[in-house]
Design an enzyme around this catalytic site. Structure first.
Site, PDB file in Angstrom:
ATOM      1  N   ARG A   7       0.815  -1.218   0.000  1.00 14.79           N
ATOM      2  CA  ARG A   7       0.000   0.000   0.000  1.00 14.79           C
ATOM      3  C   ARG A   7       0.848   1.266   0.000  1.00 14.79           C
ATOM      4  O   ARG A   7       0.360   2.352  -0.328  1.00 14.79           O
ATOM      5  CB  ARG A   7      -1.001  -0.041   1.159  1.00 14.79           C
ATOM      6  N   GLU A  13       5.686 -11.114  15.193  1.00 11.97           N
ATOM      7  CA  GLU A  13       5.264 -11.656  16.482  1.00 11.97           C
ATOM      8  C   GLU A  13       5.854 -13.060  16.665  1.00 11.97           C
ATOM      9  O   GLU A  13       6.355 -13.408  17.718  1.00 11.97           O
ATOM     10  CB  GLU A  13       3.738 -11.691  16.497  1.00 11.97           C
TER      11      GLU A  13
HETATM   12  P1  AMP Z   1       4.607  -2.610  11.366  1.00 12.44           P
HETATM   13  O1  AMP Z   1       5.839  -3.211  10.767  1.00 12.44           O
HETATM   14  O2  AMP Z   1       4.161  -3.313  12.607  1.00 12.44           O
HETATM   15  O3  AMP Z   1       4.741  -1.103  11.555  1.00 12.44           O
HETATM   16  O4  AMP Z   1       3.420  -2.853  10.327  1.00 12.44           O
HETATM   17  C1  AMP Z   1       3.261  -2.020   9.229  1.00 12.44           C
HETATM   18  C2  AMP Z   1       2.810  -2.761   7.995  1.00 12.44           C
HETATM   19  O5  AMP Z   1       1.757  -3.688   8.266  1.00 12.44           O
HETATM   20  C3  AMP Z   1       2.252  -1.772   6.995  1.00 12.44           C
HETATM   21  O6  AMP Z   1       2.717  -2.140   5.684  1.00 12.44           O
HETATM   22  C4  AMP Z   1       0.751  -1.871   7.130  1.00 12.44           C
HETATM   23  O7  AMP Z   1       0.121  -1.778   5.870  1.00 12.44           O
HETATM   24  C5  AMP Z   1       0.498  -3.226   7.799  1.00 12.44           C
HETATM   25  N1  AMP Z   1      -0.371  -3.101   8.991  1.00 12.44           N
HETATM   26  C6  AMP Z   1       0.021  -3.322  10.280  1.00 12.44           C
HETATM   27  N2  AMP Z   1      -0.996  -3.155  11.137  1.00 12.44           N
HETATM   28  C7  AMP Z   1      -2.067  -2.789  10.380  1.00 12.44           C
HETATM   29  C8  AMP Z   1      -3.446  -2.433  10.694  1.00 12.44           C
HETATM   30  N3  AMP Z   1      -3.908  -2.421  11.953  1.00 12.44           N
HETATM   31  N4  AMP Z   1      -4.258  -2.097   9.671  1.00 12.44           N
HETATM   32  C9  AMP Z   1      -3.803  -2.106   8.394  1.00 12.44           C
HETATM   33  N5  AMP Z   1      -2.530  -2.429   8.038  1.00 12.44           N
HETATM   34  C10 AMP Z   1      -1.664  -2.774   9.012  1.00 12.44           C
END
Ligand code: AMP
Length: 173
Positions: A61, A98
């Site tokens: 995205r 996780e």
């Molecule tokens: P992180 O590495 O934990 O910051 O996760 C970010 C990535 O996971 C991004 O590419 C987001 O599109 C996706 N993502 C993580 N959590 C969500 C959420 N609650 N809603 C939508 N996309 C998420």
């Protein structure tokens, strides 16, 4: 700029893809021309005067917001992808999930030494993905100008992982 309009255009899907996750669905924003276009306007306003040589969008995205921003700012656009997707020589970086690890890759020749790079994704949660893409930029000897997100899940404090680089988000949830 009306950030409430953008916030209201994002759909929350509880318990997707698993129980306890509040999934922020941006497909409804993409269907709303005003809200989508305003989000690109806000990114342009924020970064229009920054010295950026390259925008790197994070699969998938991040591509949706990064590509129009790169066109508007008049700079090139590179993509950071999940492993095994890019056809030419890549560099990669791992990050923690996780359970276990995952990785991201970029074409080795996408970033030139000294390039000032803006990294963009739709959402920052824990910050692990963006941090790994930052590592890719550093491995390619680029300079990270900052990180940009449409949405920051503020209580997860993902931006702490990206310090000392500036982190911009249009909306906090
Ligand atoms: P992180 O590495 O934990 O910051 O996760 C970010 C990535 O996971 C991004 O590419 C987001 O599109 C996706 N993502 C993580 N959590 C969500 C959420 N609650 N809603 C939508 N996309 C998420």
């Amino acid at each position: 700029m009306n950030r409430d309009k953008i916030k209201n255009a994002i759909r929350n899907i509880p318990d997707f893809p698993k129980p306890g996750i509040q999934f922020k669905d941006i497909t409804t924003l993409l269907l709303d021309h005003d809200a989508f276009s305003e989000s690109i306007d806000i990114f342009c306003e924020e970064f229009g005067n920054s010295e950026i040589d390259l925008i790197v969008g994070i699969e998938s995205r991040g591509f949706i917001f990064g590509a129009p921003l790169a066109l508007r700012l008049g700079c090139p656009f590179a993509i950071a992808r999940k492993p095994g997707k890019l056809p030419a020589e890549t560099v990669s970086a791992e990050y923690e999930l996780e359970y276990g690890t995952d990785s991201v890759e970029i074409h080795k020749d996408a970033i030139k030494e000294g390039d000032r790079v803006l990294i963009i994704d739709d959402l920052i949660a824990t910050g692990g993905t963006a941090q790994a893409v930052g590592e890719l930029v550093t491995k390619c000897q680029g300079d990270i100008t900052g990180f940009a997100f449409l949405i920051n899940l503020a209580e997860l404090k993902g931006s702490d992982k990206l310090k000392p680089h500036p982190v911009f988000a249009i909306i906090d949830f």
